[in-house]
Design a protein around this motif. Structure first.
Motif, short mmCIF file in Angstrom:
data_model
loop_
_atom_site.label_atom_id
_atom_site.label_comp_id
_atom_site.label_asym_id
_atom_site.label_seq_id
_atom_site.Cartn_x
_atom_site.Cartn_y
_atom_site.Cartn_z
N MET A 269 33.16 0.64 47.12
CA MET A 269 34.30 1.55 47.24
C MET A 269 35.33 1.01 48.23
O MET A 269 35.00 0.61 49.35
CB MET A 269 33.81 2.92 47.73
N MET A 270 36.61 1.02 47.81
CA MET A 270 37.73 0.64 48.67
C MET A 270 38.63 1.86 48.92
O MET A 270 39.02 2.55 47.97
CB MET A 270 38.58 -0.45 48.01
N GLY A 271 38.98 2.10 50.19
CA GLY A 271 39.92 3.16 50.51
C GLY A 271 41.31 2.60 50.77
O GLY A 271 41.60 1.45 50.46
N PHE A 272 42.16 3.45 51.35
CA PHE A 272 43.53 3.03 51.70
C PHE A 272 44.03 3.97 52.80
O PHE A 272 43.87 5.17 52.69
CB PHE A 272 44.44 3.14 50.47
N ASP A 273 44.59 3.42 53.83
CA ASP A 273 45.20 4.10 54.99
C ASP A 273 44.50 3.74 56.29
O ASP A 273 45.13 3.60 57.32
CB ASP A 273 45.24 5.64 54.89
N ASP A 274 43.15 3.66 56.27
CA ASP A 274 42.35 3.48 57.48
C ASP A 274 42.57 4.63 58.45
O ASP A 274 42.84 4.45 59.63
CB ASP A 274 42.66 2.15 58.17
N GLY A 275 42.44 5.85 57.91
CA GLY A 275 42.49 7.04 58.76
C GLY A 275 41.16 7.24 59.47
O GLY A 275 40.20 6.50 59.25
N LEU A 276 41.11 8.26 60.32
CA LEU A 276 39.89 8.52 61.08
C LEU A 276 38.66 8.71 60.20
O LEU A 276 37.56 8.27 60.54
CB LEU A 276 40.08 9.76 61.96
N ILE A 277 38.84 9.34 59.05
CA ILE A 277 37.70 9.64 58.18
C ILE A 277 37.00 8.37 57.72
O ILE A 277 35.79 8.38 57.47
CB ILE A 277 38.17 10.47 56.96
N ALA A 278 37.73 7.25 57.63
CA ALA A 278 37.15 6.01 57.13
C ALA A 278 35.99 5.52 57.99
O ALA A 278 35.07 4.87 57.49
CB ALA A 278 38.23 4.93 57.04
N LYS A 279 36.01 5.85 59.28
CA LYS A 279 34.97 5.40 60.20
C LYS A 279 33.73 6.29 60.18
O LYS A 279 32.68 5.89 60.67
CB LYS A 279 35.51 5.34 61.63
N TYR A 280 33.86 7.50 59.63
CA TYR A 280 32.79 8.48 59.80
C TYR A 280 32.10 8.89 58.50
O TYR A 280 31.10 9.60 58.56
CB TYR A 280 33.34 9.69 60.53
N VAL A 281 32.61 8.46 57.34
CA VAL A 281 31.86 8.69 56.12
C VAL A 281 30.71 7.70 56.06
O VAL A 281 30.68 6.71 56.80
CB VAL A 281 32.77 8.54 54.87
N GLN A 282 29.75 7.98 55.19
CA GLN A 282 28.62 7.06 55.01
C GLN A 282 28.57 6.57 53.58
O GLN A 282 28.52 7.38 52.65
CB GLN A 282 27.31 7.77 55.37
N PRO A 283 28.60 5.28 53.36
CA PRO A 283 28.77 4.23 54.37
C PRO A 283 30.20 4.20 54.91
O PRO A 283 31.11 4.73 54.28
CB PRO A 283 28.45 2.95 53.60
N ARG A 284 30.36 3.59 56.08
CA ARG A 284 31.70 3.46 56.65
C ARG A 284 32.59 2.71 55.65
O ARG A 284 32.17 1.74 55.04
CB ARG A 284 31.65 2.71 57.98
N LEU A 285 33.82 3.18 55.54
CA LEU A 285 34.68 2.78 54.43
C LEU A 285 35.44 1.48 54.68
O LEU A 285 36.16 1.35 55.67
CB LEU A 285 35.66 3.91 54.14
N THR A 286 35.28 0.53 53.77
CA THR A 286 36.16 -0.64 53.74
C THR A 286 37.48 -0.17 53.15
O THR A 286 37.50 0.52 52.13
CB THR A 286 35.55 -1.76 52.87
N THR A 287 38.58 -0.52 53.80
CA THR A 287 39.85 0.11 53.42
C THR A 287 41.02 -0.82 53.69
O THR A 287 40.84 -1.97 54.11
CB THR A 287 40.00 1.45 54.17
N VAL A 288 42.21 -0.33 53.43
CA VAL A 288 43.45 -1.05 53.71
C VAL A 288 44.18 -0.28 54.81
O VAL A 288 44.41 0.91 54.69
CB VAL A 288 44.34 -1.13 52.44
N ARG A 289 44.52 -0.98 55.87
CA ARG A 289 45.14 -0.31 57.02
C ARG A 289 46.62 -0.08 56.76
O ARG A 289 47.37 -0.99 56.42
CB ARG A 289 44.96 -1.13 58.29
#
Length: 332
Positions: A269-289
């Motif tokens: 899974m890839m996210g986008f934004d790198d908001g606070l939630i990205a660090k606290y979901v499980q697994p921690r989210l690989t994302t775009v800042r």
């Protein structure tokens, strides 16, 4: 409620003298300042802010228009503008536009009528033409998260296309080819650019997928849940997912868990934004800042500079997204 006439009578001075004291005129004598200040304190008189603004030509306020103040993304934006404003001894006024043209128009008109010294505007509902007209009226207005060629030197934007391209390409480099896209159903430039970036990365790597691999939803966790559920209902072979933002990704993660699909072992899974939630979901989210704090600070600094009519070199300010690697992507 006490009036300026009451203060003048109590201080035994003219209304003009009271006005000079209120507006900190150098023509006001020390004795006048003392007597008027005492009279205002005794009567509980508070100077009219609008009247002071007419005299000083400044309200010491910065207007900020955002989509929805309850969204943490916009909270970060507002905090950054507020920090810069306070450094300039100014406060902020906030309006919500909800990505709706009429609501944005009303909020923007209110901020302008409040005589804000500078404006930082996040508007997705209003047309380019309307925003150009507003910008021509308010020379200290800066637009954030949007690029309008005619106002290029007053726009602070992000390359959303590049961000989605990076996210998709990262999955491809990890061996994924069956990559789905959770897209926003909002009719805004960001949503279109991110889908185009996703499709371009697939095409550039020789990957062709049917349109059924793209599912639209509200850009929040509920929308992510619904979109991911719809994808699973299609019985598609999916090993990777690119989400419009971290909240859609978080909603999708919950649906995958409920259906016994392990992330990242079975689906990355890839996210986008790198908001606070990205660090606290499980697994921690690989994302775009999305560097919204830096962008908002730059927008506020530019708006205040324009308000002071300081000369500046024209430049187009487009920020670049970057990858943030955590735990939600696994190599095949």
């Amino acid at each position: 409620m006490a009036t300026i006439k009451d203060v003048a009578k109590e201080a035994e001075v003219s209304i003009a003298t009271v006005s000079r004291v209120i507006n900190k005129s150098p023509k006001a004598s020390k004795a006048s300042v003392e007597s008027v200040t005492k009279a205002m304190a005794k009567l509980g008189y508070r100077p009219n802010a609008a009247a002071k603004a007419l005299v000083s030509q400044s309200t010491n306020t910065v207007g900020v228009l955002v989509g929805d103040v309850s969204d943490p993304f916009f909270g970060t934006l507002i905090k950054a503008v507020d920090t810069v404003a306070h450094q300039d001894n100014k406060h902020i006024l906030i309006g919500n536009g909800y990505h709706d043209a009429d609501k944005e128009r009303r909020a923007l008109d209110l901020l302008i009528n409040s005589r804000c010294d500078a404006l930082v505007i996040h508007a997705k509902g209003l047309s380019d033409q309307e925003l150009i007209a507003y910008a021509n009226e308010v020379k200290s207005m800066v637009i954030i998260n949007r690029h309008i060629p005619e106002l290029a030197d007053r726009c602070i934007s992000l390359d959303n296309y590049k961000g989605a391209y990076l996210a998709t390409e990262f999955l491809i480099r990890q061996g994924h080819s069956q990559i789905a896209c959770l897209a926003s159903n909002h009719q805004i430039e960001d949503a279109d650019q991110r889908v185009k970036g996703y499709l371009a990365a697939l095409a550039d790597n020789g990957i062709t997928l049917p349109s059924s691999y793209i599912e639209h939803g509200e850009p929040n966790s509920d929308g992510g849940e619904i979109a991911m559920t719809n994808l699973l209902s299609k019985s598609l072979e999916i090993t990777g997912v690119v989400a419009y933002n971290d909240y859609m990704a978080a909603g999708a993660l919950s649906v995958l868990e409920e259906n016994g699909i392990a992330v990242p072992r079975q689906v990355s899974m890839m996210g986008f934004d790198d908001g606070l939630i990205a660090k606290y979901v499980q697994p921690r989210l690989t994302t775009v800042r999305y560097p919204i704090q830096m962008m908002a600070e730059k927008a506020a600094q530019l708006a205040l500079s324009l308000a002071k009519q300081k000369s500046k070199e024209a430049e187009t300010i487009i920020f670049s997204p970057t990858l943030v690697r955590r735990d939600s992507v696994e190599r095949l």
